[in-house]
Design an enzyme around this catalytic site. Structure first.
Site, mmCIF file in Angstrom:
data_model
loop_
_atom_site.group_PDB
_atom_site.id
_atom_site.type_symbol
_atom_site.label_atom_id
_atom_site.label_comp_id
_atom_site.label_asym_id
_atom_site.label_seq_id
_atom_site.Cartn_x
_atom_site.Cartn_y
_atom_site.Cartn_z
ATOM 1 N N LYS A 20 0.824 -1.217 0.000
ATOM 2 C CA LYS A 20 0.000 0.000 0.000
ATOM 3 C C LYS A 20 0.856 1.263 0.000
ATOM 4 C CE LYS A 20 -4.302 -1.753 1.985
ATOM 5 N NZ LYS A 20 -5.296 -1.617 3.064
ATOM 6 N N LYS A 62 -5.494 -9.250 -6.140
ATOM 7 C CA LYS A 62 -6.649 -9.365 -5.251
ATOM 8 C C LYS A 62 -7.704 -8.331 -5.615
ATOM 9 C CE LYS A 62 -6.827 -7.160 -0.828
ATOM 10 N NZ LYS A 62 -8.204 -6.942 -0.420
ATOM 11 N N LYS A 121 -10.905 -2.914 -2.429
ATOM 12 C CA LYS A 121 -11.670 -1.660 -2.381
ATOM 13 C C LYS A 121 -10.877 -0.542 -3.025
ATOM 14 C CE LYS A 121 -14.341 -2.522 1.750
ATOM 15 N NZ LYS A 121 -14.023 -2.847 3.149
HETATM 16 P P1 ATP Z 1 -8.333 -2.354 1.138
HETATM 17 O O1 ATP Z 1 -7.819 -2.810 -0.194
HETATM 18 O O2 ATP Z 1 -8.555 -0.873 1.237
HETATM 19 O O3 ATP Z 1 -7.526 -2.909 2.303
HETATM 20 P P2 ATP Z 1 -10.171 -4.505 1.240
HETATM 21 O O4 ATP Z 1 -10.862 -4.742 -0.041
HETATM 22 O O5 ATP Z 1 -9.000 -5.363 1.586
HETATM 23 O O6 ATP Z 1 -9.784 -2.968 1.286
HETATM 24 P P3 ATP Z 1 -10.952 -4.691 3.999
HETATM 25 O O7 ATP Z 1 -12.056 -3.963 4.701
HETATM 26 O O8 ATP Z 1 -9.550 -4.299 4.278
HETATM 27 O O9 ATP Z 1 -11.237 -4.590 2.422
HETATM 28 O O10 ATP Z 1 -11.096 -6.246 4.271
HETATM 29 C C1 ATP Z 1 -12.213 -6.847 4.930
HETATM 30 C C2 ATP Z 1 -12.068 -8.356 4.858
HETATM 31 O O11 ATP Z 1 -12.213 -8.807 3.503
HETATM 32 C C3 ATP Z 1 -10.701 -8.882 5.316
HETATM 33 O O12 ATP Z 1 -10.904 -10.034 6.105
HETATM 34 C C4 ATP Z 1 -9.990 -9.246 4.043
HETATM 35 O O13 ATP Z 1 -9.049 -10.277 4.230
HETATM 36 C C5 ATP Z 1 -11.149 -9.697 3.167
HETATM 37 N N1 ATP Z 1 -10.853 -9.526 1.743
HETATM 38 C C6 ATP Z 1 -10.552 -8.378 1.114
HETATM 39 N N2 ATP Z 1 -10.357 -8.566 -0.194
HETATM 40 C C7 ATP Z 1 -10.526 -9.901 -0.410
HETATM 41 C C8 ATP Z 1 -10.464 -10.726 -1.578
HETATM 42 N N3 ATP Z 1 -10.172 -10.215 -2.757
HETATM 43 N N4 ATP Z 1 -10.703 -12.050 -1.442
HETATM 44 C C9 ATP Z 1 -10.999 -12.581 -0.227
HETATM 45 N N5 ATP Z 1 -11.073 -11.857 0.901
HETATM 46 C C10 ATP Z 1 -10.853 -10.533 0.818
HETATM 47 MG MG MG Z 2 -7.730 -4.852 3.247
#
Ligand code: ATP
Ligand code: MG
Length: 332
Positions: A112, A195, A198
């Site tokens: 990040k 991955k 968000k």
């Molecule tokens: P950011 O990229 O800003 O960190 P994020 O998409 O990872 O956002 P989070 O709120 O950080 O979202 O994650 C919430 C949960 O979703 C965590 O347990 C994370 O491991 C899971 N998660 C996030 N993206 C994935 C994905 N692509 N596949 C499976 N699990 C995911």
């Molecule tokens: Mg995350």
């Protein structure tokens, strides 16, 4: 009953398919077998800039989505992280037990911060895994349902808990990551080696649960696959198709093997069209349920208030014990 704890950021407003399949689905399952605590982690959200109005609105949107996904406030504790001040308090203690080099090895931070550049990266982003350590240890959690990207942070949590216990006496439960292999990492539809996230670089590769279902259907139909034609699960050589199969199987409660059989001799177009329908059918009632919770903010806030009260009772006890073990003079 064993304890479960997890949290999700209110950053983007909508959860994406990776959040749901990788994490939230497991939250719903674990409320049956565990004494489960789930929170909207607004303290984590401010590690990157947030607009105050949007953060406040998105915190309710996140809670509404968790309820719409199936969390039942009668069976689990649902709350907002900043409503429980002990998170920030225990995080400071944990900061002082974590090595700088140890924190520097966290790959999420490296990824990040590399994207943002050093001057735009906050110290909060650097120490957020340590806030996560505090989040988990406060509730003496046994299981932490998360996606694969969080595995390293759960390992860090175990290391620090062991360190504290070794130095100050048995205080914290060592948690385990609860990661469901099949859905541990849902990939970006446009870049199926990255991955789904968000903060995704390619909005076309990201399925937001609250988007217009037509938009999501279109994204599925334009998902990147490969030049081969066989519908077969092969994460290494066919990451795009494999990702679609994983999403399809999980949302419909079938197996990848069953889908491979069903689509034998058929083209990618057929798979994508059908999966687009599956996604539309899933998100349509999900959006409606989320909206129902949002239309009644008093009830939603009452759920969160009750959750915070239950969470604080547990968190306060752990923090008091921690302060005592460390040798802080009690306030008279
Ligand atoms: P950011 O990229 O800003 O960190 P994020 O998409 O990872 O956002 P989070 O709120 O950080 O979202 O994650 C919430 C949960 O979703 C965590 O347990 C994370 O491991 C899971 N998660 C996030 N993206 C994935 C994905 N692509 N596949 C499976 N699990 C995911
Ligand atoms: Mg995350």
């Amino acid at each position: 009953r064993p304890r479960a704890l997890s949290g999700i950021q209110p950053t983007a407003g909508s959860f994406h398919l990776g959040n749901y399949l990788g994490a939230v689905r497991q939250y719903v399952a674990l409320q049956e077998s565990h004494d489960a605590f789930y929170m909207v982690v607004d303290l984590h959200a401010i590690t990157v800039p947030q607009d105050p109005k949007e953060l406040r609105a998105n915190t309710r949107v996140a809670a509404a989505q968790l309820l719409a996904a199936g969390l039942d406030p009668e069976r689990c504790t649902l709350f907002v992280q900043s409503h429980v001040p002990e998170h920030a308090q225990l995080a400071w203690v944990m900061n002082c037990l974590t090595g700088f080099g140890e924190a520097s090895r966290m790959t999420q931070f490296k990824d990040k911060s590399a994207k943002q550049g050093a001057d735009r990266t906050t110290v909060g982003l650097f120490t957020y895994p340590i806030l996560q350590v505090a989040d988990i240890l406060l509730y003496q959690a046994n299981a932490v349902p998360v996606g694969e990207d969080q595995r390293q942070h759960i390992e860090l949590t175990r290391d620090i808990a062991e360190r504290f216990n070794g130095r100050f006496g048995q205080t914290f439960t060592l948690p385990s990551a609860h990661i469901v292999r099949e859905t541990a990492k849902i990939y970006d539809l446009q870049d199926p080696t990255a991955k789904m996230s968000k903060s995704s670089a390619t909005p076309k590769g990201l399925i937001n649960l609250l988007d217009d279902p037509k938009v999501s259907a279109k994204k599925i139909k334009s998902a990147v696959t490969d030049t081969d034609t066989v519908i077969r699960f092969d994460a290494e050589n066919k990451p795009g198709v494999s990702n679609l199969l994983t999403i399809y199987a999980t949302l419909t409660g079938t197996t990848v093997a069953e889908l491979e059989q069903r689509y034998e001799g058929k083209g990618y177009g057929a798979l994508k069209t059908d999966l687009a329908d599956v996604v539309v059918e899933w998100v349509t009632p999900f959006r409606a349920r989320t909206q129902e919770y949002l239309d009644d903010p008093e009830t939603l806030d009452a759920v969160l208030a009750k959750g915070a009260e239950k969470a604080r009772a547990v968190a306060a006890e752990t923090l008091a014990q921690t302060y005592d073990r460390m040798g802080f003079l009690p306030a008279k």
